[in-house]
Write an enzyme that holds these catalytic residues in place. Structure first.
Site, PDB file in Angstrom:
ATOM      1  N   ARG A 136     -27.289  67.450 -62.695  1.00 61.85           N
ATOM      2  CA  ARG A 136     -26.309  66.603 -63.514  1.00 61.85           C
ATOM      3  C   ARG A 136     -25.066  66.577 -62.576  1.00 61.85           C
ATOM      4  NH1 ARG A 136     -25.044  67.664 -69.460  1.00 61.85           N
ATOM      5  NH2 ARG A 136     -23.947  69.525 -68.686  1.00 61.85           N
TER       6      ARG A 136
ATOM      7  N   LYS B 257     -19.676  63.815 -66.449  1.00 60.52           N
ATOM      8  CA  LYS B 257     -19.320  64.996 -67.045  1.00 60.52           C
ATOM      9  C   LYS B 257     -17.793  65.496 -66.200  1.00 60.52           C
ATOM     10  CE  LYS B 257     -20.516  69.640 -68.947  1.00 60.52           C
ATOM     11  NZ  LYS B 257     -20.111  69.455 -70.270  1.00 60.52           N
TER      12      LYS B 257
ATOM     13  N   ARG C 238       0.459  63.291 -53.896  1.00 55.04           N
ATOM     14  CA  ARG C 238      -0.037  62.445 -55.166  1.00 55.04           C
ATOM     15  C   ARG C 238       0.049  61.018 -54.862  1.00 55.04           C
ATOM     16  NH1 ARG C 238       1.635  59.745 -59.513  1.00 55.04           N
ATOM     17  NH2 ARG C 238       0.313  60.003 -61.440  1.00 55.04           N
TER      18      ARG C 238
ATOM     19  N   TYR D 225     -17.209  69.096 -64.087  1.00 54.59           N
ATOM     20  CA  TYR D 225     -17.552  70.443 -64.188  1.00 54.59           C
ATOM     21  C   TYR D 225     -18.771  70.716 -64.922  1.00 54.59           C
ATOM     22  CZ  TYR D 225     -16.846  69.703 -69.516  1.00 54.59           C
ATOM     23  OH  TYR D 225     -16.894  69.111 -70.735  1.00 54.59           O
TER      24      TYR D 225
ATOM     25  N   LEU E  85     -22.599  61.925 -73.213  1.00 52.41           N
ATOM     26  CA  LEU E  85     -23.259  62.461 -72.028  1.00 52.41           C
ATOM     27  C   LEU E  85     -24.910  62.809 -72.250  1.00 52.41           C
ATOM     28  CD1 LEU E  85     -22.502  64.295 -69.554  1.00 52.41           C
ATOM     29  CD2 LEU E  85     -22.109  66.413 -70.977  1.00 52.41           C
TER      30      LEU E  85
ATOM     31  N   GLU F  52     -21.507  61.097 -80.242  1.00 54.38           N
ATOM     32  CA  GLU F  52     -21.580  62.401 -79.947  1.00 54.38           C
ATOM     33  C   GLU F  52     -20.634  63.247 -80.264  1.00 54.38           C
ATOM     34  OE1 GLU F  52     -21.857  63.252 -75.672  1.00 54.38           O
ATOM     35  OE2 GLU F  52     -20.367  61.743 -75.246  1.00 54.38           O
TER      36      GLU F  52
HETATM   37  N1  PLP Z   1     -21.541  65.897 -74.950  1.00 58.64           N
HETATM   38  C1  PLP Z   1     -20.240  66.415 -74.658  1.00 58.64           C
HETATM   39  C2  PLP Z   1     -19.166  65.287 -74.476  1.00 58.64           C
HETATM   40  C3  PLP Z   1     -20.150  67.469 -73.978  1.00 58.64           C
HETATM   41  O1  PLP Z   1     -18.993  67.721 -73.437  1.00 58.64           O
HETATM   42  C4  PLP Z   1     -21.151  68.360 -74.014  1.00 58.64           C
HETATM   43  C5  PLP Z   1     -21.313  69.751 -73.502  1.00 58.64           C
HETATM   44  O2  PLP Z   1     -20.171  70.188 -73.101  1.00 58.64           O
HETATM   45  C6  PLP Z   1     -22.443  67.995 -74.290  1.00 58.64           C
HETATM   46  C7  PLP Z   1     -22.554  66.659 -74.812  1.00 58.64           C
HETATM   47  C8  PLP Z   1     -23.653  68.764 -74.457  1.00 58.64           C
HETATM   48  O3  PLP Z   1     -23.872  68.877 -72.998  1.00 58.64           O
HETATM   49  P1  PLP Z   1     -24.831  70.096 -72.439  1.00 58.64           P
HETATM   50  O4  PLP Z   1     -26.030  70.213 -73.402  1.00 58.64           O
HETATM   51  O5  PLP Z   1     -25.343  69.851 -71.213  1.00 58.64           O
HETATM   52  O6  PLP Z   1     -23.875  71.444 -72.911  1.00 58.64           O
END
Ligand code: PLP
Length: 286
Positions: A52, A148, A100, A33, A206, A181
């Site tokens: 991304r 993501k 499935r 997503y 991420l 993070e």
């Molecule tokens: N890290 C994680 C785990 C996230 O889910 C997100 C955003 O949803 C981010 C970092 C920040 O990413 P972005 O700046 O692209 O929203």
């Protein structure tokens, strides 16, 4: 005005929008997503978000559900139909619907959903004025958080725990004591001598789009950046701390595990980054 969602080729009433019970996103979290910010009638950093998305899809061998130009049109159309001037666009692609089975199905078309919603910019500004609190939790996610993916159960549990503790975000802490993070954001501190510190995005986090654009903003403002790990102790002793994401932008952190950061108020560096962000980010009229 009814909200409109895009689902597999059709614009439908949000309340009636649905996907099949054997969608692999539903059964296996087999999908990815993106969330993009819409601000003042512009979609922010769409190119980086779609770059991304392309990477996430390639890492999982999921095909684009349509070509990129068509996806851009759908995103802008969903924003338009929902009359979003300030808010968010959510876009999800899964491997599609199949009986499935763990193995990739042959010949299945990926599923795509795009939604948009309004966010009150005054409420976001108010949050930034007050800052947020974070708690720390041990890292318990898989190794590929650079993708993501919609597999966010550890993030859900961590953020729920934060909420129950009166905080708004949870920071995942690595086995070596460094901050990875947040549950839905990247983590930053400002050191005593004014350097911005954030973990390198090569592995284990991420690569946030807001993080990348904030590095551009920092360069424009002439701020020193150190991409390195930092410990919880260093964060608690920092001059400032903040998080970044498309939904929060640069958002001050005023307490970590109940310990106030500096004087417990948002710092000036994060507020200047927040202010300059919109000018420097890529903007497409929406
Ligand atoms: N890290 C994680 C785990 C996230 O889910 C997100 C955003 O949803 C981010 C970092 C920040 O990413 P972005 O700046 O692209 O929203």
């Amino acid at each position: 005005m009814p909200r409109i969602a895009y689902v597999n080729g059709r614009y439908v009433a949000h309340a009636e929008a649905s996907v099949h019970i054997e969608d692999r996103g539903y059964q296996f979290a087999d999908g990815v997503y993106e969330v993009c910010e819409v601000a003042r009638g512009y979609i922010v950093d769409m190119k980086r978000h779609l770059d991304r998305l392309d990477r996430s899809l390639r890492e999982l061998s999921i095909a684009w559900p349509m070509n990129r130009a068509a996806m851009e049109i759908v995103i802008l159309e969903v924003i338009r139909r929902n009359r979003v001037k300030n808010g968010l666009v959510y876009l999800q692609v899964t491997r599609g619907v199949a009986s499935r089975d763990f193995l990739f199905p042959a010949g299945t078309r990926p599923s795509v959903v795009v939604t948009a919603r309004k966010v009150d910019p005054a409420a976001a500004a108010k949050r930034a004025e007050n800052g947020i609190k974070v708690i720390t939790v041990p890292e318990n996610r898989w190794d590929r958080v650079d993708i993501k993916s919609v597999g966010l159960l550890p993030n859900v549990l961590a953020k729920q725990k934060a909420s129950e503790a009166g905080a708004q975000e949870a920071w995942f802490i690595d086995a070596d004591g460094t901050v990875k993070e947040g549950g839905s954001s990247n983590a930053w501190i400002v050191t005593g001598d004014g350097a911005l510190v954030t973990r390198p995005a090569e592995h284990g986090i991420l690569r946030g789009i807001t993080r990348t654009t904030l590095l551009d903003v920092a360069a424009k403002l002439g701020l020193r950046v150190e991409e390195r790990g930092f410990t919880v102790a260093e964060a608690k002793a920092a001059r400032e701390a903040f998080i970044s994401s498309a939904t929060t932008l640069a958002m001050p952190v005023v307490a970590i595990d109940g310990a106030p950061i500096a004087n417990g108020h948002p710092g000036s560096v994060v507020l200047s980054l927040r202010q300059a962000f919109f000018d420097i980010a890529e903007k497409r009229p929406a």
